[in-house]
Design a protein around this motif. Structure first.
Motif, PDB file in Angstrom:
ATOM      1  N   LEU A 254       0.846  -1.160   0.015  1.00 43.77           N
ATOM      2  CA  LEU A 254       0.066  -0.144   0.022  1.00 43.77           C
ATOM      3  C   LEU A 254       0.784   1.267  -0.096  1.00 43.77           C
ATOM      4  O   LEU A 254       0.602   2.253  -0.653  1.00 43.77           O
ATOM      5  CB  LEU A 254      -0.974  -0.065   1.228  1.00 43.77           C
ATOM      6  CG  LEU A 254      -2.208  -1.082   1.327  1.00 43.77           C
ATOM      7  CD1 LEU A 254      -2.761  -0.806   2.598  1.00 43.77           C
ATOM      8  CD2 LEU A 254      -3.019  -0.809   0.109  1.00 43.77           C
ATOM      9  N   LEU A 255       1.998   1.005   0.722  1.00 42.07           N
ATOM     10  CA  LEU A 255       2.945   2.269   0.624  1.00 42.07           C
ATOM     11  C   LEU A 255       3.447   2.604  -0.775  1.00 42.07           C
ATOM     12  O   LEU A 255       3.724   3.720  -1.168  1.00 42.07           O
ATOM     13  CB  LEU A 255       4.069   2.021   1.503  1.00 42.07           C
ATOM     14  CG  LEU A 255       3.881   2.126   3.284  1.00 42.07           C
ATOM     15  CD1 LEU A 255       5.105   1.922   3.944  1.00 42.07           C
ATOM     16  CD2 LEU A 255       3.148   3.564   3.535  1.00 42.07           C
ATOM     17  N   ASP A 256       3.797   1.674  -1.451  1.00 39.48           N
ATOM     18  CA  ASP A 256       4.272   1.603  -2.903  1.00 39.48           C
ATOM     19  C   ASP A 256       3.372   2.356  -3.729  1.00 39.48           C
ATOM     20  O   ASP A 256       3.812   2.676  -4.628  1.00 39.48           O
ATOM     21  CB  ASP A 256       4.821   0.424  -3.238  1.00 39.48           C
ATOM     22  CG  ASP A 256       5.799  -0.168  -2.548  1.00 39.48           C
ATOM     23  OD1 ASP A 256       6.353   0.612  -1.906  1.00 39.48           O
ATOM     24  OD2 ASP A 256       6.134  -1.450  -2.377  1.00 39.48           O
ATOM     25  N   GLU A 257       1.736   2.150  -3.339  1.00 35.24           N
ATOM     26  CA  GLU A 257       0.736   2.667  -4.218  1.00 35.24           C
ATOM     27  C   GLU A 257       0.702   4.057  -4.160  1.00 35.24           C
ATOM     28  O   GLU A 257      -0.095   4.499  -5.023  1.00 35.24           O
ATOM     29  CB  GLU A 257      -0.357   1.833  -4.091  1.00 35.24           C
ATOM     30  CG  GLU A 257      -0.373   0.437  -4.529  1.00 35.24           C
ATOM     31  CD  GLU A 257      -1.710  -0.582  -4.327  1.00 35.24           C
ATOM     32  OE1 GLU A 257      -2.648   0.455  -3.967  1.00 35.24           O
ATOM     33  OE2 GLU A 257      -1.556  -1.771  -4.238  1.00 35.24           O
ATOM     34  N   GLY A 258       1.038   4.688  -3.144  1.00 34.78           N
ATOM     35  CA  GLY A 258       0.726   6.227  -3.111  1.00 34.78           C
ATOM     36  C   GLY A 258       1.096   6.764  -1.550  1.00 34.78           C
ATOM     37  O   GLY A 258       1.349   5.950  -0.740  1.00 34.78           O
ATOM     38  N   SER A 259       0.811   8.120  -1.386  1.00 37.49           N
ATOM     39  CA  SER A 259       0.857   8.716  -0.171  1.00 37.49           C
ATOM     40  C   SER A 259      -0.431   8.673   0.420  1.00 37.49           C
ATOM     41  O   SER A 259      -1.385   7.966   0.156  1.00 37.49           O
ATOM     42  CB  SER A 259       1.288  10.270  -0.516  1.00 37.49           C
ATOM     43  OG  SER A 259       0.071  10.761  -0.982  1.00 37.49           O
ATOM     44  N   TYR A 260      -0.387   9.234   1.880  1.00 36.01           N
ATOM     45  CA  TYR A 260      -1.581   9.044   2.488  1.00 36.01           C
ATOM     46  C   TYR A 260      -2.705   9.911   1.936  1.00 36.01           C
ATOM     47  O   TYR A 260      -3.670   9.407   1.649  1.00 36.01           O
ATOM     48  CB  TYR A 260      -1.481  10.120   3.989  1.00 36.01           C
ATOM     49  CG  TYR A 260      -2.602  10.369   4.795  1.00 36.01           C
ATOM     50  CD1 TYR A 260      -2.776   9.530   5.691  1.00 36.01           C
ATOM     51  CD2 TYR A 260      -3.519  11.536   4.433  1.00 36.01           C
ATOM     52  CE1 TYR A 260      -3.970   9.779   6.445  1.00 36.01           C
ATOM     53  CE2 TYR A 260      -4.249  11.647   5.252  1.00 36.01           C
ATOM     54  CZ  TYR A 260      -4.728  10.795   6.419  1.00 36.01           C
ATOM     55  OH  TYR A 260      -5.863  10.970   7.027  1.00 36.01           O
ATOM     56  N   ASP A 261      -2.485  11.086   0.887  1.00 31.12           N
ATOM     57  CA  ASP A 261      -3.359  11.579   0.200  1.00 31.12           C
ATOM     58  C   ASP A 261      -3.965  10.882  -0.748  1.00 31.12           C
ATOM     59  O   ASP A 261      -5.217  10.805  -1.172  1.00 31.12           O
ATOM     60  CB  ASP A 261      -3.106  12.953  -0.150  1.00 31.12           C
ATOM     61  CG  ASP A 261      -2.832  14.156   0.775  1.00 31.12           C
ATOM     62  OD1 ASP A 261      -3.435  13.936   1.823  1.00 31.12           O
ATOM     63  OD2 ASP A 261      -2.168  15.038   0.459  1.00 31.12           O
ATOM     64  N   ASP A 262      -3.123  10.100  -1.346  1.00 30.77           N
ATOM     65  CA  ASP A 262      -3.312   9.055  -2.446  1.00 30.77           C
ATOM     66  C   ASP A 262      -4.521   7.845  -1.943  1.00 30.77           C
ATOM     67  O   ASP A 262      -5.408   7.438  -2.332  1.00 30.77           O
ATOM     68  CB  ASP A 262      -2.393   8.339  -2.975  1.00 30.77           C
ATOM     69  CG  ASP A 262      -1.533   9.365  -3.735  1.00 30.77           C
ATOM     70  OD1 ASP A 262      -2.000  10.345  -4.491  1.00 30.77           O
ATOM     71  OD2 ASP A 262      -0.520   8.908  -3.801  1.00 30.77           O
ATOM     72  N   LEU A 263      -4.174   7.556  -0.544  1.00 30.12           N
ATOM     73  CA  LEU A 263      -4.906   6.366  -0.010  1.00 30.12           C
ATOM     74  C   LEU A 263      -6.387   6.987   0.569  1.00 30.12           C
ATOM     75  O   LEU A 263      -7.319   6.355   0.243  1.00 30.12           O
ATOM     76  CB  LEU A 263      -4.299   5.696   1.241  1.00 30.12           C
ATOM     77  CG  LEU A 263      -3.074   5.154   0.804  1.00 30.12           C
ATOM     78  CD1 LEU A 263      -2.185   4.729   2.419  1.00 30.12           C
ATOM     79  CD2 LEU A 263      -3.274   3.534   0.034  1.00 30.12           C
ATOM     80  N   LEU A 264      -6.331   8.207   0.773  1.00 32.58           N
ATOM     81  CA  LEU A 264      -7.548   8.758   1.328  1.00 32.58           C
ATOM     82  C   LEU A 264      -8.390   9.053   0.185  1.00 32.58           C
ATOM     83  O   LEU A 264      -9.694   8.798   0.263  1.00 32.58           O
ATOM     84  CB  LEU A 264      -7.250  10.286   2.061  1.00 32.58           C
ATOM     85  CG  LEU A 264      -8.353  11.067   2.434  1.00 32.58           C
ATOM     86  CD1 LEU A 264      -9.448  10.539   3.403  1.00 32.58           C
ATOM     87  CD2 LEU A 264      -7.927  12.418   2.975  1.00 32.58           C
ATOM     88  N   ALA A 265      -7.743   9.552  -1.052  1.00 36.13           N
ATOM     89  CA  ALA A 265      -8.563   9.906  -2.131  1.00 36.13           C
ATOM     90  C   ALA A 265      -9.530   8.364  -2.637  1.00 36.13           C
ATOM     91  O   ALA A 265     -10.723   8.543  -3.293  1.00 36.13           O
ATOM     92  CB  ALA A 265      -7.898  10.486  -3.281  1.00 36.13           C
TER      93      ALA A 265
END
Length: 731
Positions: A254-265
């Motif tokens: 999940l970290l590799d898939e993006g930042s906090y904001d990416d996960l939130l979006a």
């Protein structure tokens, strides 16, 4: 409407009680956030976390061979016969729901509370706390099923640990910790094995550090000099040994898939879409809308409070529903000693909590409700077979989410005698089918099984030739002159009739047989007080002071009794409601009362029942509720049920009828309700003022319905894809 002030709530201080912690959830994992800059805590929960207590192996009692004798005795007038219809076991509670642990983030002692505020955004599910240069952001992802937290500050130093030491944690809980330094920071694990059980649960938190260093400080890790820390947490209940390494790899992916904001979006796309389908605006005072929740609760008759509680109830209901529907505590608890085991209580609470799902456009909630039912059908068949010697299905009255067996009963609570439960629990699924205009084959199959149960069970008749429901139980009441197990409880009659007629609609090939069986059931009885009797059997006297309103099932949520088609029975139901006491002031009793009153077009009684909850100090600062007044016993009934009350007083529908403003209290003279779904396949927006009301109807099906307003009835022809605008005079 000032959006941010209605679709969220805030507080000027961190929470010191877990009950006041702000909530986030995805229907699987739950997070309860304190928001303390010095000692931040996130209590982690999961729907599957129930403590083994023997209930996992409990079976329903084998009583079928004794049923004919019990029926003979009850029909012969032995009013206490059912007290011996047991296998002698003591009361066995279902497995209790409990928290997993708290993710704890401690900072060096200092005053970090300057310009402090914590808030929750209902539209995103994000909980934020901030002061000075420190910020904590938390949400539970619907997209990735993970609890995500990001903490930022200048030169951030944190001691991070997973702490199982929560109130009520059993002494025999065997806990092991693990900490491993990783390229991004650290991986923390907590494994807890239940006493005297092969079952356990394991939590994993992956810590990703930006701009600082990480060291091991057992049982956790220390972060020093960081700019930001990102934490990803999951918990699993299991037998055997979990693959912690694989779980850690999954979190790292999940970290590799993006930042906090990416996960939130990614999460917000799913959560916001569901949350924003329906809104309520009562034109509240902007100054009151701006108040923190704890202050707004001091204004119990404020329209701003009702707006916020509607929004909060909708948010919490959505957040608690996914893998399963909401428990008595929703999806959250900070204490292992959860009242009534934190169970799914079927005989009132679950259906009350989910009662807004169809009209308020939350199919996610109905699907969670369906998950619970379909996962237990094997157990329901066992209940029918072992207790009643019948084919088909009988639901229990309580469940831990794992077992659907009927083993929770006692002399005072003969819940194993309750035969109405399956119909009561299937009614929301039928409403969902009507709303979307398509019949779920799973619902159709269960309805057929339920009809088979009634074919086998309804074999006794009275002197008039009517079928008799015997034994019969009206949750959780008893006749004034008899024991709890009785004959022809009104709820049982309504349920049997509704189940058979609904099954006939879904299965035309069996319709004649099942409708004929329904026609042989006796009518409801009106007692000498002019009230609908809780037991239709003559000679059984009513007990009025009780929190449950099981006998009025025919009014709400069924359409069996209403002011339009059955005015005499509706008048008797209204009299029964007038005579009903509140007993112990349970929130679910007051709001159940309000829902029934709304169906009976009694706005004054709706306002009174709603006022009992608003005036009774039922809500915590989190806007989650309590079971009793003065915030006694954490419980989601009031929080989750209140939106349904507000909708029912404004809009009601059946497959062939639309009712506008049936029971609007005078306290809310104007407002807008948008996005409501009807059971005849239309979306509806309603605006009202003292001068007029306007309804915009967007039908998805061509259909003719009856429109009911304060002016009377008129036909309304709807064409799929063609909006209709209705303007009504003063209501």
């Amino acid at each position: 409407m000032t959006r941010a002030l209605v679709h969220g709530t805030w507080e000027p201080q961190p929470s010191t009680r877990w009950e006041d912690g702000f909530l986030s959830g995805n229907g699987h994992h739950g997070a309860l956030a304190f928001g303390d800059p010095n000692d931040d805590r996130i209590i982690v929960t999961h729907h599957t976390l129930v403590r083994p207590n023997g209930g996992e192996n409990a079976r329903p009692p084998h009583l079928a061979a004794e049923l004919p004798e019990l029926q003979d005795r009850l029909l012969a007038g032995d009013l206490t016969a059912a007290e011996g219809f047991t296998d002698g076991r003591p009361l066995q509670w279902v497995q209790p729901f409990h928290p997993a642990f708290q993710v704890r983030l401690r900072r060096p002692s200092a005053d970090h509370r300057h310009r402090y505020r914590r808030r929750v955004d209902f539209a995103t599910g994000e909980v934020t706390a901030e002061c000075a240069d420190w910020t904590s952001r938390v949400f539970v992802s619907r997209a990735d099923d993970v609890i995500v937290q990001r903490v930022t500050a200048r030169e951030l130093t944190l001691d991070i640990s997973l702490d199982h030491r929560l109130p009520g944690a059993p002494r025999g809980l065997r806990v092991g910790h693990g900490t491993l330094l990783t390229p991004e920071g650290a991986a923390l694990t907590l494994r807890a094995r239940y006493p005297d059980s092969d079952r356990a649960y394991t939590g994993v938190t992956l810590v990703a550090v930006s701009g600082g260093g990480t060291s091991l400080v057992p049982p956790g890790a220390r972060v020093e000099g960081a700019d930001a820390v990102l934490l990803l947490t999951r918990v699993r209940r299991h037998t055997g040994e979990p693959d912690v390494a694989e779980e850690t790899r999954a979190l790292r992916a999940l970290l590799d898939e993006g930042s906090y904001d990416d996960l939130l979006a990614r999460h917000t796309h799913l959560h916001r879409t569901a949350y924003e389908r329906v809104t309520l605006d009562l034109g509240a005072d902007p100054a009151e809308r701006a108040l923190p929740g704890s202050e707004l609760l001091k204004h119990p008759r404020s329209a701003a409070l009702v707006e916020r509680l509607f929004a909060a109830g909708r948010y919490h209901l959505l957040s608690a529903a996914g893998l399963l529907p909401p428990r008595l505590t929703g999806l959250w608890t900070g204490d292992w000693d959860t009242a009534w085991s934190g169970a799914f209580t079927y005989d009132a609470n679950l259906n009350l909590q989910t009662s807004s799902a169809a009209a308020a456009a939350l199919p996610e909630v109905t699907e969670a409700h369906a998950n619970l039912i379909h996962g237990q059908l094997g157990d329901w068949r066992e209940n029918a077979r072992t207790v009643f010697g019948a084919r088909g299905v009988v639901s229990p009255a309580h469940s831990d989410g794992e077992s659907g067996r009927s083993y929770h009963f006692s002399r005072e609570y003969p819940l194993h005698l309750w035969t109405a439960g399956a119909d009561w629990l299937l009614k929301p699924l039928v409403d969902h089918d009507e709303t979307r205009g398509e019949r779920d084959p799973r619902t159709a199959a269960v309805l057929a099984e339920l009809a088979l149960f009634y074919e086998d069970f309804l074999t006794r008749t009275d002197t008039d030739g009517h079928l008799v429901v015997v034994p019969s139980y009206s949750p959780e009441n008893r006749p004034a002159n008899a024991s709890w197990g009785a004959i022809n409880a009104a709820m049982d009659l309504s349920a049997a009739r509704h189940a058979l007629l609904t099954a006939a609609e879904y299965h035309p090939e069996h319709a004649d047989r099942w409708r004929a069986l329904a026609d042989r059931l006796p009518p409801h009885r009106v007692n000498t007080d002019g009230a609908l009797a809780e037991w239709a059997r003559p000679g059984l006297d009513d007990t009025y002071d009780h929190r449950h309103l099981s006998h009025l099932y025919g009014v709400w949520p069924l359409d069996e009794i209403n002011p339009y088609d059955t005015p005499k029975l509706a008048a008797a139901a209204r009299r029964a409601l007038e005579l009903r006491g509140a007993e112990n002031d349970s929130a679910h009793g007051h709001l159940h009362h309000a829902l029934i009153a709304a169906r009976l077009r009694d706005g004054h009684r709706v306002a009174h029942a709603l006022g009992q909850v608003l005036d009774g100090d039922f809500f915590h600062a989190s806007l989650m509720s309590a079971h009793y007044p003065h915030r006694d016993v954490y419980n989601a009934d009031a929080a989750h049920t209140l939106p349904a009350v507000l909708i029912e007083m404004l809009v009601q529908s059946t497959p062939d009828r639309l009712i506008l403003l049936p029971a609007l209290p005078t306290a809310y003279p104007s407002g807008e309700l948008r996005g409501i779904r009807t059971r005849f396949g239309a979306e509806l927006d309603l605006a009202w003022s003292p001068q007029e009301a306007t309804a915009v109807i967007r039908p998805t099906r061509t259909h003719g319905v009856e429109l009911r307003t304060s002016s009377g009835a008129q036909p309304l022809d709807l064409v799929a894809g063609e909006d209709r605008v209705l303007t009504l005079g003063a209501w």
